[in-house]
Design a protein around this motif. Structure first.
Motif, short mmCIF file in Angstrom:
data_model
loop_
_atom_site.label_atom_id
_atom_site.label_comp_id
_atom_site.label_asym_id
_atom_site.label_seq_id
_atom_site.Cartn_x
_atom_site.Cartn_y
_atom_site.Cartn_z
N PRO A 88 -58.31 -0.73 -55.20
CA PRO A 88 -57.22 -1.61 -55.63
C PRO A 88 -56.95 -2.66 -54.55
CG PRO A 88 -56.29 0.33 -54.63
CD PRO A 88 -57.80 0.47 -54.51
N CYS A 89 -56.35 -3.75 -54.93
CA CYS A 89 -55.82 -4.67 -53.93
C CYS A 89 -54.72 -3.93 -53.17
CB CYS A 89 -55.28 -5.93 -54.58
SG CYS A 89 -56.55 -6.94 -55.38
N ALA A 123 -55.04 -8.78 -45.50
CA ALA A 123 -55.67 -8.11 -44.36
C ALA A 123 -55.95 -6.65 -44.67
CB ALA A 123 -54.78 -8.24 -43.13
N GLU A 124 -55.05 -6.00 -45.39
CA GLU A 124 -55.26 -4.59 -45.73
C GLU A 124 -56.36 -4.45 -46.77
OE1 GLU A 124 -53.53 -2.74 -43.59
OE2 GLU A 124 -52.85 -4.74 -43.01
N LEU A 156 -61.88 -2.91 -48.12
CA LEU A 156 -63.16 -3.39 -48.62
C LEU A 156 -64.27 -3.17 -47.60
CD1 LEU A 156 -64.81 -4.98 -50.76
CD2 LEU A 156 -64.12 -7.07 -49.56
N GLY A 157 -64.00 -3.53 -46.34
CA GLY A 157 -64.99 -3.32 -45.30
C GLY A 157 -65.33 -1.86 -45.12
N HIS A 158 -64.31 -1.01 -45.13
CA HIS A 158 -64.52 0.44 -45.01
C HIS A 158 -65.44 0.96 -46.11
CE1 HIS A 158 -63.04 4.60 -43.97
NE2 HIS A 158 -63.49 4.80 -45.20
N MET A 183 -56.75 -13.53 -41.48
CA MET A 183 -55.36 -13.11 -41.57
C MET A 183 -54.83 -12.76 -40.20
SD MET A 183 -55.63 -13.73 -44.65
CE MET A 183 -53.88 -13.66 -44.93
N GLY A 184 -53.67 -13.32 -39.86
CA GLY A 184 -53.13 -13.20 -38.52
C GLY A 184 -52.22 -11.99 -38.35
#
Length: 997
Positions: free
Chosen positions: A121-122, A127-128, A133-135, A465-466
């Protein structure tokens, strides 16, 4: 008698839904009808639906950025296009058909090994979502890199700390305050595990695995990680692979890692003292929960609302005395109530109305977000506002006048602030952009809302994302301006001081999450706490702070000794804070070795720009493709009846979204062939399925003797075979009313054919040679054509332990009518209740009635009901009788001692007292090998009504059962029983497979 199994038990279980509805089980309800499309990038197919188009485009760009990083890190290119299934929020994600079973509230994403689908899910802030997604894409690379022909399942068999820890390290890097917090506490309490213990239940695999891989990558280089993965994927031995690639032994590596952790965090721990210094513990693990989250103080500071898993069954909402910590009431019980699917415990907390008489909390009901208002004193729900225009809501906060509630709303995968007006029942949105807008809090004068955002530090065009900071929103004008915190450290959980002049917040300044406060006018910042571990919730964005609106008492969640506990601060001096402590040369959020830097060796470029990436959009095509192949088998056996060969297998098919599935299976034993084809469609809330099957049953017996043939004595052997072949076409509809309740309808056409034959062989007694053979077909019952129709109501709110249900209720009421050659009506009522009078002891009770009524209820061609089935009354199963107890071979069972317990109607009652075996030795939970001990009493009666006369027989037994969860899903049971109504003795043992009733 020997019966041929139609299919392996696992295949039957998996095909139960299309052929016949599931007997019990909770529902995964499809509340939303989503029309998916596909966004095709160079390497990915992103499946999304209309409302999340903007978020899907961002995810597609992030995915290509991750591909560039991961393909370099692992030295590998994915062999095929990578599917990503994207949902706008967790409630829609929980309904996905791509993942079997329930999707837990704390599950951020899943990578399916069989189809290598990334499903997520979004996560709200971009950033989260990028991290999740990367994980998950790390998992996609892990599975693809280690998936080799003839090498089994590769990375899927490796331990969680290895797989999940690696994914966390690669997606987060070495600078992570949450993981460092866990490691500091492990150093402080001297509980850093070695490689032999890191996989134990005490150690959370994500955090400890993250820290371990950060050490390996920093010391030996990230290239070694890919080498270790390749070796471990081939051998299946994670520790041996690490030793081989790194050229060291596990003991030495474990010691070096522990020493590095101790040296890195020694100064931080030495200068900060005990975690709770200067604060008072209010809610601790002594009350039964290791997770005590989301504190919310009443305006007068006397009451505390918090989330906890102190029941051991689910994370629920509790109300406690803020002075003593005594829990006054459980406000919401999700374990046995199906009303709420979620309380958003990861990202949200409760809130108090200004009058202290009402509570508000975010929840999910019927698949959509709900703003729930409850009466504080009694816990009665006053209002439930369905906010169907959003995908999730979190962080509700009341306005000072009590007329409005502000919250963070997730819509289309992006977060904004919104306000609900209690008087008018209307909702308006305060922000509309792709920045993070979360954790709002209303100022005491009602003019300003402070919230957490990344809008002042992010580059949306590059998707960089900061750092999270604080912002002040003018409620009247909508103008937003930054509130100074610390540019280099995230700031979360903002709370106003009672006078509205200052804002308390949690900051990771220096690498340790602590409480600070800032003056809204002057910008002066002061430090309130200086803990060695951290003020934090489950994630860096979980709410961890609350301030009483009238008194200023502060409550916070502190991580200590592997637990999340709630502490309060009352002292005006402590709340005023102290000057900022100077920062150390190295941030405490860095994982050792700190000299290696903050991130793995990966490109730090922004996401591919939209103009440089051609994303082809296309509709989703619902077509079936190979999902997996079940384990085939082949065997041979022999005996008096001859030699038999058996073999079979199953093939599973599904579409990418898991909305449709097909099972094809076959098994052959001798001349008998069983086949099954079952299709299931779960695209809508009303699911349906069809199935066609052929199931042969064969009975056989052998007799021998002597006879006179033409004046010569000969030996005679006769083999009698009886074959029954069931061919069936069936359909089922199921409509879930909620997670616990559903209605089922079923219909079927069944043809049952019979055949029998007798083979007589004659042997010469002197030589033993066969001298004759005669085969003849015997008369058999006529073929039966039967039409069946049925309906059922099912309720299941049971909570499972390791081996059986331990709390809740189960009910199944069903009626089935058979028409055609055989006419009868079947009635079933099965009621089960589970209570826990004393933790962890469960008392389980079952009452069951099954009866056949109508013209042919007692027809001998219909298999009778049998009380002695191991799942009904223990101690009377057919296999438990010796042949000497079977005085005749008459009837279906072929055993007169067993046929006493058959009939066309039966009633069964069971009582069990269940307890985890580990509890008898003073341990919490079920222990490393989950085992359950139970004392049971079973009883039942079967009868047949014929011409007004009833033949009744009872069966009773008591005993003790030991259940063991063998593989996480397979439960084995060993019973010792005393059966009071057997004719051949009373005591004995039996073994069964399956959970308790």
């Amino acid at each position: 008698m020997r019966r041929l199994l139609a299919l392996a038990a696992a295949i039957v279980a998996l095909s139960a839904a299309p052929a016949r509805a599931q007997y019990f089980g909770q529902n995964k309800v499809r509340y939303q009808n989503l029309e998916f499309h596909v966004l095709a990038t160079e390497h990915f197919d992103v499946h999304y639906y209309g409302e999340e188009t903007d978020a899907a485009r961002a995810v597609a760009r992030m995915a290509e950025r991750w591909y560039a990083r991961l393909s370099v890190l692992f030295g590998h290119q994915l062999r095929r296009r990578q599917p990503i299934l994207l949902y706008a929020g967790h409630p829609a994600f929980a309904e996905t058909g791509a993942i079997d079973g329930d999707v837990g509230e704390g599950t951020g994403g899943i990578t399916d090994f069989a189809r290598q689908r990334v499903v997520l899910p979004c996560a709200g802030p971009l950033a989260e979502t990028d991290h999740v997604l990367g994980h998950e894409l790390v998992h996609a690379f892990q599975f693809d890199l280690t998936r080799r022909r003839g090498h089994g399942i590769g990375a899927a068999r490796l331990p969680l700390w290895f797989i999940e820890g690696m994914a966390e390290y690669v997606s987060l890097g070495r600078d992570h305050a949450q993981t460092a917090m866990w490691m500091r506490e492990a150093v402080r309490t001297e509980t850093v595990p070695d490689l032999k213990r890191i996989g134990g239940p005490r150690y959370f695999p994500y955090r400890y695995g993250h820290a371990f891989w950060a050490y390996v990558g920093g010391r030996y280089g990230d290239a070694r990680i890919a080498e270790i993965l390749r070796v471990a994927g081939r051998s299946g031995n994670a520790v041996r692979a690490i030793e081989t690639v790194l050229g060291t032994d596990a003991e030495t590596l474990s010691r070096d890692w522990r020493v590095a952790l101790e040296e890195t965090y020694r100064d931080t721990l030495a200068t900060r003292g005990e975690p709770g210094r200067g604060a008072r513990a209010v809610i601790t693990a002594a009350g039964g929960g290791r997770l005590n989250l989301g504190p919310a103080l009443s305006p007068d500071g006397k009451q505390l609302l918090f989330l906890s898993e102190r029941s051991g069954l689910s994370v629920d909402l509790y109300l406690a005395d803020a002075e003593t910590g005594r829990v006054r009431r459980q406000v919401v019980d999700r374990a046995t109530s199906a009303h709420f699917e979620s309380l958003q415990f990861v990202a949200s907390a409760g809130a108090w109305a200004p009058d202290g008489r009402r509570l508000a909390f975010a929840a999910v009901h019927a698949g959509r977000p709900a703003l729930t208002i409850a009466e504080a004193e009694e816990g009665r729900l006053e209002r439930e506002v369905a906010l169907t225009q959003f995908d999730e809501i979190t962080g509700p906060a009341w306005s000072p006048d009590g007329g409005q509630i502000v919250f963070s709303a997730l819509h289309g995968g992006l977060t904004d602030l919104a306000v609900y007006d209690l008087a008018s029942g209307t909702t308006r949105t305060l922000t509309r952009d792709a920045y993070a807008d979360i954790q709002p809090a209303w100022s005491p004068d009602g003019r300003t809302i402070v919230f957490v955002t990344d809008r002042f530090a992010s580059d949306l065009e590059a998707l960089r994302m900061g750092t999270y900071g604080l912002a002040l929103l003018d409620v009247e004008t909508g103008e937003t301006r930054p509130l100074p915190t610390f540019a280099e450290a995230p700031a979360t959980s903002p709370q106003w001081s009672p006078d509205g002049r200052r804002v308390y917040f949690v900051s990771e300044r220096g690498g340790v999450p602590n409480v600070y406060r800032v003056d809204r006018e002057t910008g002066e910042r002061r430090q309130v706490t200086d803990v060695p571990t951290g003020i934090a919730g489950l994630t860096p964005l979980s709410p961890a702070l609350s301030v009483a609106a009238a008194t200023g008492r502060l409550a916070m969640t502190l991580y200590v000794k592997g637990r999340y506990e709630i502490f309060t601060i009352d002292s005006a001096e402590a709340l005023a804070g102290r000057p900022l402590a100077p920062l150390a040369a190295t941030a405490a959020s860095l994982l050792p070795p700190v000299s290696a830097g903050a991130t793995p060796t990966q490109a730090e470029a922004g996401a591919p720009p939209v103009s440089a990436t051609a994303f082809a959009e296309k509709p989703y095509r619902r077509r079936l493709s190979l999902d997996r192949i079940g384990q085939p088998f082949l065997s041979a056996s022999g005996g008096a009846l001859g030699t038999y060969f058996s073999g079979g297998g199953a093939v599973f098919w599904s579409d990418m979204l898991g909305e449709q599935s097909l099972l094809t299976a076959a098994q052959m034993t001798g001349r008998n062939v069983s086949v099954l084809a079952a299709y299931r469609n779960q695209r809508r809330r009303l699911s349906w399925g069809v199935a066609a099957e052929q199931v042969p049953f064969e009975g056989a017996s052998v007799s021998s003797g002597f006879a006179d043939a033409n004046g010569q004595a000969v030996g005679i052997e006769q083999s009698f075979r009886f074959r029954e072949t069931n061919r069936r076409v069936a359909g089922v509809l199921a409509y879930p009313l909620s997670r616990a309740d559903r209605i089922e309808w079923s219909g079927a056409y069944r043809r049952v054919s019979f055949s029998s034959d007798l083979s007589t062989r004659t042997f010469s007694l002197p030589s033993g040679n066969q001298i004759g053979r005669q085969d003849r077909t015997l008369a058999a019952p006529t073929t039966l054509d039967i039409e069946e129709a049925g309906a059922a109501f099912v309720h299941d709110s049971a909570v499972f332990g390791a081996a059986s249900p331990i709390l809740g209720r189960r009910v199944r009421a069903e009626i089935t009518a058979a028409l055609g050659a055989v006419r009868h009506q079947d009635l079933l009522a099965d009621v089960r209740h589970y209570v826990m009078p004393i933790k962890p002891v469960t008392v389980a009770v079952r009452g069951l009635f099954f009866g056949r009524f109508g013209r042919d209820a007692g027809d001998p061609r219909i298999a009778p009901l049998f009380l002695g089935d191991q799942s009904l009354v223990r101690g009377y199963s057919l296999g438990s009788y010796l042949s000497s107890a079977c005085l005749s071979n008459s009837g279906v069972a072929g055993c007169s001692a067993v046929e006493r317990f058959t009939g066309s109607r039966m009633v069964v009652g069971n009582v069990e007292v269940r307890v985890p075996l580990a509890a008898l030795f003073g341990r919490r939970g079920y222990g490393p090998i989950p085992m359950e001990l139970a004392l049971f009493g079973d009883g039942g009666q079967a009868w047949t009504t014929d011409a007004g006369a009833a033949r009744r027989h009872a069966a009773r037994s008591v005993g003790v059962a030991l259940r063991v969860n063998l593989l996480g899903f397979l439960v084995g049971e060993v019973d010792y029983f005393r059966a009071f109504d057997r004719t051949d003795g009373h005591g004995g043992w039996q073994v069964t497979i399956g959970p308790g009733f």
